[in-house]
Scaffold this active site. Structure first.
Site, PDB file in Angstrom:
ATOM      1  N   GLY A  34      39.236  43.945  39.977  1.00  8.05           N
ATOM      2  CA  GLY A  34      40.150  43.005  39.350  1.00  8.05           C
ATOM      3  C   GLY A  34      41.428  42.780  40.148  1.00  8.05           C
ATOM      4  CG  HIS A  40      38.756  40.067  44.802  1.00  6.04           C
ATOM      5  ND1 HIS A  40      40.116  40.203  44.667  1.00  6.04           N
ATOM      6  CD2 HIS A  40      38.275  41.335  44.931  1.00  6.04           C
ATOM      7  CE1 HIS A  40      40.443  41.480  44.692  1.00  6.04           C
ATOM      8  NE2 HIS A  40      39.361  42.194  44.868  1.00  6.04           N
ATOM      9  CD  GLN A  64      36.608  52.935  43.427  1.00 10.06           C
ATOM     10  OE1 GLN A  64      35.530  52.574  42.961  1.00 10.06           O
ATOM     11  NE2 GLN A  64      37.264  52.195  44.315  1.00 10.06           N
ATOM     12  CE  LYS A 152      42.412  45.330  52.999  1.00  9.45           C
ATOM     13  NZ  LYS A 152      42.221  46.055  51.762  1.00  9.45           N
ATOM     14  CD  GLN A 156      33.958  49.587  48.905  1.00  9.91           C
ATOM     15  OE1 GLN A 156      34.714  50.330  48.321  1.00  9.91           O
ATOM     16  NE2 GLN A 156      33.985  48.288  48.735  1.00  9.91           N
ATOM     17  CB  SER A 188      45.195  44.516  49.788  1.00 12.85           C
ATOM     18  OG  SER A 188      45.206  45.653  48.948  1.00 12.85           O
ATOM     19  NE  ARG A 190      45.600  51.079  46.101  1.00 16.15           N
ATOM     20  CZ  ARG A 190      44.302  51.345  46.188  1.00 16.15           C
ATOM     21  NH1 ARG A 190      43.555  50.724  47.081  1.00 16.15           N
ATOM     22  NH2 ARG A 190      43.741  52.231  45.395  1.00 16.15           N
TER      23      ARG A 190
HETATM   24  P1  AMP Z   1      38.496  45.685  45.283  1.00 16.13           P
HETATM   25  O1  AMP Z   1      38.740  44.881  44.057  1.00 16.13           O
HETATM   26  O2  AMP Z   1      39.700  45.931  46.112  1.00 16.13           O
HETATM   27  O3  AMP Z   1      37.670  46.913  45.011  1.00 16.13           O
HETATM   28  O4  AMP Z   1      37.577  44.765  46.218  1.00 16.13           O
HETATM   29  C1  AMP Z   1      36.373  44.211  45.749  1.00 16.13           C
HETATM   30  C2  AMP Z   1      35.645  43.607  46.915  1.00 16.13           C
HETATM   31  O5  AMP Z   1      36.454  42.604  47.527  1.00 16.13           O
HETATM   32  C3  AMP Z   1      35.309  44.645  48.009  1.00 16.13           C
HETATM   33  O6  AMP Z   1      34.010  44.399  48.511  1.00 16.13           O
HETATM   34  C4  AMP Z   1      36.375  44.356  49.041  1.00 16.13           C
HETATM   35  O7  AMP Z   1      35.983  44.705  50.360  1.00 16.13           O
HETATM   36  C5  AMP Z   1      36.535  42.858  48.908  1.00 16.13           C
HETATM   37  N1  AMP Z   1      37.840  42.434  49.442  1.00 16.13           N
HETATM   38  C6  AMP Z   1      39.048  42.956  49.130  1.00 16.13           C
HETATM   39  N2  AMP Z   1      40.025  42.379  49.876  1.00 16.13           N
HETATM   40  C7  AMP Z   1      39.407  41.492  50.684  1.00 16.13           C
HETATM   41  C8  AMP Z   1      39.858  40.590  51.685  1.00 16.13           C
HETATM   42  N3  AMP Z   1      41.146  40.484  52.022  1.00 16.13           N
HETATM   43  N4  AMP Z   1      38.940  39.822  52.319  1.00 16.13           N
HETATM   44  C9  AMP Z   1      37.619  39.925  51.984  1.00 16.13           C
HETATM   45  N5  AMP Z   1      37.122  40.745  51.055  1.00 16.13           N
HETATM   46  C10 AMP Z   1      38.003  41.531  50.403  1.00 16.13           C
END
Ligand code: AMP
Length: 287
Positions: A34, A40, A64, A152, A156, A188, A190
């Protein structure tokens, strides 16, 4: 455009997926925690290129995060996520509670044992076990044809690919490019924790990766030299606290001694700027 369904139970997602399947639809799954951004959404768009229906999971996965990490303060805004996903034509959002995913007494984990030990795994020892466990649960809940992840989080992505091969999941794993802010910072959830000053300083990650890429294109193939170069560059910033800089072979994630022509390597960096831990990477390749 048909309405986006919000589903919060395992039984609900099973029923929904059964209906989609019986009408012959193919399904793409985008697992997320989220607080969505264009990174995303790029996965959602790629998912809708590949499949008839896209399901996004929106769940901050407690298993995690280590106790000292930011589970409780991880940014959350489900209403905003829902609107964004509706605008992007997502068929359903799977938004379960912690108890729905991990009912009392839950004692099963999924673990990839080797490539999880280094890099992120070294600094976040329980992280990947939590990721593979929740992704495995999501795969069982949604049974997607395609699952999409971002480059990114390159390690993972490699861990998930390994899990899919080892557990014989009949799922295509699609890895999508990093989406960046206009000035190069990788998007990100974050990033909102960064103060304006730290936000400016964080650009050192991308800058050092690009300069290392140049070094390789100019003929440097010794990975120790390249890693030292990045360390020194980031080290000029007092606010930066480095976790690792590393060069690994793209698929196996094994350490690389030299950059060999016609092969892909990841140059990966993890670093704290103030209190915020950031990761970034690029591909190194020479022809
Ligand atoms: P997260 O919500 O941070 O767990 O990310 C969910 C998915 O989105 C994961 O597969 C991440 O690698 C991908 N993701 C997060 N940030 C980016 C980004 N800047 N560019 C591409 N994919 C991303």
């Amino acid at each position: 455009m048909s309405e986006t369904e919000i589903i919060s139970t395992i039984d609900g997602i099973h029923d929904y997926v059964r209906k989609l399947r019986s009408s012959g639809k193919t399904i793409a799954l985008v697992p997320t925690m989220g607080y969505l951004h264009e990174g995303h959404i790029s996965l959602v768009k790629r998912g809708s290129d590949l499949c008839d229906s896209v399901i996004v999971s929106d769940f901050v996965n407690p298993s995690q995060f280590a106790p000292e990490e930011d589970f409780s303060t991880y940014p959350r805004d489900f209403d905003r996520d829902r609107k964004l996903l509706e605008e992007n034509g997502v068929a359903a959002i799977f938004h379960p509670s912690k108890d729905e995913m991990y009912p009392q007494g839950c004692q099963t984990f999924v673990e990839v044992t080797e490539i999880t030990k280094k890099l992120e795994g070294q600094f976040r020892p329980i992280h990947f076990r939590g990721v593979t466990t929740v992704v495995s649960m999501l795969f069982n809940a949604v049974r997607p044809d395609v699952a999409l992840f971002g480059r990114k989080d390159a390690q993972q992505a490699a861990v998930i690919k390994k899990m899919v091969r080892d557990l014989h999941y009949d799922i295509r794993v699609e890895i999508c490019p990093i989406v960046r802010e206009a000035d190069g910072l990788a998007k990100s959830s974050r990033n909102i924790y960064l103060t304006p000053k730290e936000r400016g300083e964080a650009l050192i990650l991308r800058k050092s990766l690009l300069e290392a890429k140049e070094l390789v294109l100019k003929g440097e193939s010794n990975t120790c030299v390249i890693v030292d170069f990045v360390r020194a560059k980031v080290g000029t910033l007092a606010a930066a606290k480095m976790d690792y800089v590393s060069i690994v072979e793209e698929e196996s994630f094994e350490d690389a001694g030299r950059i060999e022509p016609y092969r892909n390597y990841y140059l990966l960096i993890a670093c704290k700027i103030g209190p915020v831990r950031l990761i970034d990477n690029c591909i190194l390749r020479v022809e």
